[in-house]
Write a protein that holds these residues in place. Structure first.
Motif, PDB file in Angstrom:
ATOM      1  N   GLU A  46       0.776  -1.328  -0.106  1.00 51.44           N
ATOM      2  CA  GLU A  46      -0.057  -0.087   0.154  1.00 51.44           C
ATOM      3  C   GLU A  46       0.908   1.275  -0.118  1.00 51.44           C
ATOM      4  O   GLU A  46       2.011   1.339   0.752  1.00 51.44           O
ATOM      5  CB  GLU A  46      -0.906   0.001   1.102  1.00 51.44           C
ATOM      6  N   SER A  47       0.624   2.178  -0.700  1.00 53.21           N
ATOM      7  CA  SER A  47       1.252   3.350  -0.758  1.00 53.21           C
ATOM      8  C   SER A  47       1.399   4.173   0.524  1.00 53.21           C
ATOM      9  O   SER A  47       0.192   4.176   1.238  1.00 53.21           O
ATOM     10  CB  SER A  47       0.350   4.457  -1.802  1.00 53.21           C
ATOM     11  N   ALA A  48       2.562   4.715   0.764  1.00 51.08           N
ATOM     12  CA  ALA A  48       2.836   5.615   1.962  1.00 51.08           C
ATOM     13  C   ALA A  48       4.135   6.259   2.044  1.00 51.08           C
ATOM     14  O   ALA A  48       4.969   5.664   0.939  1.00 51.08           O
ATOM     15  CB  ALA A  48       2.939   4.624   3.167  1.00 51.08           C
ATOM     16  N   GLN A  49       4.526   6.781   2.807  1.00 51.21           N
ATOM     17  CA  GLN A  49       5.696   7.791   2.835  1.00 51.21           C
ATOM     18  C   GLN A  49       6.714   6.924   3.763  1.00 51.21           C
ATOM     19  O   GLN A  49       7.801   7.063   3.495  1.00 51.21           O
ATOM     20  CB  GLN A  49       5.546   9.275   3.332  1.00 51.21           C
ATOM     21  N   ALA A  93       0.914  -6.050   9.080  1.00 52.50           N
ATOM     22  CA  ALA A  93       1.895  -5.257   8.305  1.00 52.50           C
ATOM     23  C   ALA A  93       2.371  -6.203   7.099  1.00 52.50           C
ATOM     24  O   ALA A  93       2.408  -7.444   7.218  1.00 52.50           O
ATOM     25  CB  ALA A  93       3.074  -4.682   9.203  1.00 52.50           C
ATOM     26  N   ASP A  94       2.475  -5.380   5.904  1.00 54.14           N
ATOM     27  CA  ASP A  94       3.084  -6.145   4.780  1.00 54.14           C
ATOM     28  C   ASP A  94       4.521  -6.104   4.673  1.00 54.14           C
ATOM     29  O   ASP A  94       4.850  -4.839   5.265  1.00 54.14           O
ATOM     30  CB  ASP A  94       2.313  -5.609   3.637  1.00 54.14           C
ATOM     31  N   SER A  95       5.244  -7.015   3.995  1.00 52.37           N
ATOM     32  CA  SER A  95       6.645  -6.957   4.067  1.00 52.37           C
ATOM     33  C   SER A  95       7.077  -7.714   2.617  1.00 52.37           C
ATOM     34  O   SER A  95       6.347  -8.548   2.233  1.00 52.37           O
ATOM     35  CB  SER A  95       7.419  -7.445   5.088  1.00 52.37           C
ATOM     36  N   ARG A  96       8.333  -7.408   2.229  1.00 48.82           N
ATOM     37  CA  ARG A  96       8.986  -8.096   1.088  1.00 48.82           C
ATOM     38  C   ARG A  96      10.600  -8.041   1.571  1.00 48.82           C
ATOM     39  O   ARG A  96      10.985  -7.140   1.992  1.00 48.82           O
ATOM     40  CB  ARG A  96       8.946  -7.131  -0.250  1.00 48.82           C
ATOM     41  N   LEU A 125      11.835  -5.251   3.781  1.00 49.87           N
ATOM     42  CA  LEU A 125      11.098  -3.785   3.582  1.00 49.87           C
ATOM     43  C   LEU A 125       9.869  -4.331   4.076  1.00 49.87           C
ATOM     44  O   LEU A 125       9.026  -4.887   3.428  1.00 49.87           O
ATOM     45  CB  LEU A 125      11.222  -3.671   2.081  1.00 49.87           C
ATOM     46  N   MET A 126       9.471  -3.340   5.153  1.00 51.26           N
ATOM     47  CA  MET A 126       8.196  -3.418   5.718  1.00 51.26           C
ATOM     48  C   MET A 126       7.404  -2.247   5.989  1.00 51.26           C
ATOM     49  O   MET A 126       7.813  -1.001   5.998  1.00 51.26           O
ATOM     50  CB  MET A 126       8.485  -4.052   7.300  1.00 51.26           C
ATOM     51  N   GLU A 127       6.034  -2.375   6.183  1.00 54.41           N
ATOM     52  CA  GLU A 127       5.216  -1.376   6.288  1.00 54.41           C
ATOM     53  C   GLU A 127       5.343  -0.816   7.734  1.00 54.41           C
ATOM     54  O   GLU A 127       5.660  -1.745   8.586  1.00 54.41           O
ATOM     55  CB  GLU A 127       3.954  -1.724   6.039  1.00 54.41           C
ATOM     56  N   LEU A 187      -1.534   4.947  11.904  1.00 62.53           N
ATOM     57  CA  LEU A 187      -3.035   5.160  11.721  1.00 62.53           C
ATOM     58  C   LEU A 187      -3.052   5.937  10.284  1.00 62.53           C
ATOM     59  O   LEU A 187      -2.835   7.178  10.388  1.00 62.53           O
ATOM     60  CB  LEU A 187      -3.561   5.757  12.886  1.00 62.53           C
ATOM     61  N   GLU A 188      -3.393   5.347   9.342  1.00 59.99           N
ATOM     62  CA  GLU A 188      -3.314   5.886   8.029  1.00 59.99           C
ATOM     63  C   GLU A 188      -4.211   5.146   6.976  1.00 59.99           C
ATOM     64  O   GLU A 188      -4.023   3.659   7.167  1.00 59.99           O
ATOM     65  CB  GLU A 188      -2.072   6.325   7.507  1.00 59.99           C
ATOM     66  N   GLU A 189      -4.677   5.664   6.063  1.00 61.98           N
ATOM     67  CA  GLU A 189      -5.269   4.630   5.207  1.00 61.98           C
ATOM     68  C   GLU A 189      -4.240   3.942   4.400  1.00 61.98           C
ATOM     69  O   GLU A 189      -3.298   4.428   4.130  1.00 61.98           O
ATOM     70  CB  GLU A 189      -6.122   5.632   3.878  1.00 61.98           C
ATOM     71  N   GLY A 190      -4.714   2.715   4.187  1.00 65.17           N
ATOM     72  CA  GLY A 190      -3.632   1.688   3.688  1.00 65.17           C
ATOM     73  C   GLY A 190      -2.730   0.894   4.753  1.00 65.17           C
ATOM     74  O   GLY A 190      -2.038   0.329   4.604  1.00 65.17           O
ATOM     75  N   ARG A 191      -2.791   1.543   5.953  1.00 66.17           N
ATOM     76  CA  ARG A 191      -2.117   0.951   7.031  1.00 66.17           C
ATOM     77  C   ARG A 191      -3.343   0.479   8.029  1.00 66.17           C
ATOM     78  O   ARG A 191      -4.140  -0.297   7.740  1.00 66.17           O
ATOM     79  CB  ARG A 191      -1.173   1.861   7.720  1.00 66.17           C
ATOM     80  N   ILE A 192      -3.335   1.374   9.284  1.00 65.83           N
ATOM     81  CA  ILE A 192      -4.490   0.994   9.924  1.00 65.83           C
ATOM     82  C   ILE A 192      -5.558   2.062   9.892  1.00 65.83           C
ATOM     83  O   ILE A 192      -5.171   3.111  10.213  1.00 65.83           O
ATOM     84  CB  ILE A 192      -4.136   1.024  11.604  1.00 65.83           C
TER      85      ILE A 192
END
Length: 495
Positions: A125-128, A160-163, A179-181, A185-190
């Motif tokens: 998911e997209s995030a910074q 959490a997603d990871s690669r 590489l992990m999320e 608290l954010e859309e695409g995370r929690i």
């Protein structure tokens, strides 16, 4: 007089020019480093060929500053290549800094990354904000990823997603990383945008956090979000915990003051699922550090997401031949205490049995195959990583051989599944009675003493020393000296 003013003006212009030239030269230097980093991204050393590659170029061209202190950070650039070597992402990196507590002392460091703008990395998911986890102490390398898979498989709402990636920094191979999320608290995370993100943590770590709530027994609850918490909000959260515990410890699990039952405070399914996960993980950090919870807008508390599982699944200090709730120290461990009390509740225990039969046990039937699937593409990268970071990674499990560690993990999971099957499928009534006895004999809550850091005395310094510490003040000082010298020279000349 006119000539004096002319000299002063000329001197000032020269000084200002020299002052700003310093920064201009620095900018040109960093631009050169950025261009060089971009060119180098096409010529990084070969990688395993089975997993993606993350290439990072820091602005200084080194990790020395970042690794000298966990709070230090640098900007830079990041490139991600697919397994086939094709570029799939390139962008500016606003910040790269160290992360971890005990793991920060390891030679192979973990890092936090902040991209210049939100992006989806490798299908996540997209995030910074992102994490590069070294997984240094896990000889099997996959405990985090395997734990996330199991949590997702049993229906925990957020995981959490990871690669896995081969990491190169400034052209140097740094090892196999995950590489992990980042938990936020954010859309695409929690997806709880007006709630609370909380973590049970050690007192000696909590003192470095901005916002910390201390429960009645002294247990620190770190407030990660929201970042700015008012005194009134902190008071309201403290009142919420006191209300919740009044329901939890009531004979009928109903708060006598509010009339609210315990599952109006705690989310039934997430606590039941996370409890079962903890029985599988036997994570020695459970309830004391890296134990996350979040609260939604309605004021209900949820368990999860799971995090930092390198000390789990056979790498902890619990007895593997016994249930989690029948060991440990509930006088100090608040989460263990809550679980024991919850399992004395008929609704909760029935939910645990249902979640076991419907979700957890079927997932555990597949988990050994998942171990093989996770490890197969990592074998070449693990060999590279062990050559880059040779030697024992752990006092408890010094053997670094991958076959040994994989077999150990599988054996642990097989034996743990068998024990839990007996407890929840075969002898569920007997297990309930054992939990009831444990609850009845639960020791008094002990106060966790606050941690006080030993602070070194800081030498005092004068205002004058402070003012002349910065480069800008030094430049102005030099400018003043030039002006004085010019005035003296002019007066001497005019005799």
């Amino acid at each position: 007089m006119y000539r004096l003013r002319k000299i002063l003006l000329l001197g000032s212009m020269i000084a200002v020019y020299v002052f700003f030239s310093i920064f201009s030269i620095a900018d040109e230097y960093f631009e050169e480093k950025e261009e060089k980093g971009s060119e180098e991204s096409e010529n990084f050393p070969a990688h395993s060929g089975n997993i993606p590659v993350v290439q990072i170029t820091t602005k200084s061209g080194s990790l020395s500053y970042i690794e000298s202190d966990k709070e230090n950070f640098e900007s830079g650039f990041i490139t991600i290549l697919s397994e086939d070597g094709d570029p799939v992402y390139y962008g500016q990196l606003d910040r790269m800094k160290g992360r971890g507590n005990t793991s920060w002392d390891a030679p192979k460091k973990s890092y936090s990354l902040k991209l210049a703008s939100e992006a989806s990395l490798l299908g996540m998911e997209s995030a910074q904000d992102w994490i590069l986890s070294a997984d240094y102490y896990d000889g099997a390398y996959i405990r985090n990823s395997l734990g996330f898979w199991l949590a997702d498989r049993v229906g925990l709402e957020y995981v959490a997603d990871s690669r896995f990636v081969d990491l190169y920094v400034n052209g140097e191979y740094r090892g196999l990383y995950e590489l992990m999320e980042r938990i936020e608290l954010e859309e695409g995370r929690i997806p709880v945008l007006d709630g609370w993100l909380l973590e049970m943590d050690y007192p000696e770590r909590a003192i470095y956090e901005e916002n910390v709530l201390y429960l009645e027994n002294g247990q620190p609850v770190v407030i990660h979000e929201p970042e700015n918490v008012s005194y009134r909000e902190m008071e309201a959260l403290e009142d919420w915990f006191m209300e919740m515990e009044k329901a939890l410890y009531a004979d009928d699990y109903i708060n006598p003051d509010t009339g609210k039952g315990i599952f109006e405070y705690l989310d039934l399914e997430s606590f039941a699922r996370k409890y079962l996960l903890e029985e599988v993980f036997l994570n020695m950090d459970m309830g004391v550090t890296s134990h996350y919870l979040y609260m939604d807008e309605s004021g209900k508390l949820y368990e999860g997401p799971p995090w930092d599982l390198d000390n789990a699944m056979g790498r902890g200090n619990y007895d593997e031949d016994e249930l989690l709730l029948l060991q440990g120290d509930p006088s100090r461990n608040q989460m263990l205490r809550w679980y024991i009390r919850l399992c004395g509740n008929d609704t909760f225990y029935e939910t645990v049995l249902r979640e076991w039969e419907d979700n957890m046990y079927p997932a555990l039937q597949e988990i050994e195959d998942e171990v093989d699937e996770l490890l197969e593409p990592l074998e070449a990268s693990i060999q590279m990583d062990q050559e880059r970071w040779p030697g024992s990674r752990s006092m408890t499990m010094p053997n670094t051989d991958l076959d040994y560690n994989a077999s150990f993990l599988k054996e642990y999971l097989s034996e743990r599944t068998e024990l839990l099957y007996r407890a929840f499928s075969v002898d569920s009534q007997k297990t309930k009675e054992r939990f009831q006895d444990r609850m009845d004999e639960m020791p008094e809550e002990m106060v966790i003493e606050p941690y006080e850091e030993e602070r070194e005395e800081v030498e005092s310094f004068s205002v004058k020393e402070y003012l002349f510490a910065g480069h800008g003040m030094i430049a102005l000082f030099l400018l003043l000296m030039v002006m004085i010298l010019l005035i003296v020279a002019d007066r001497r000349r005019n005799g």
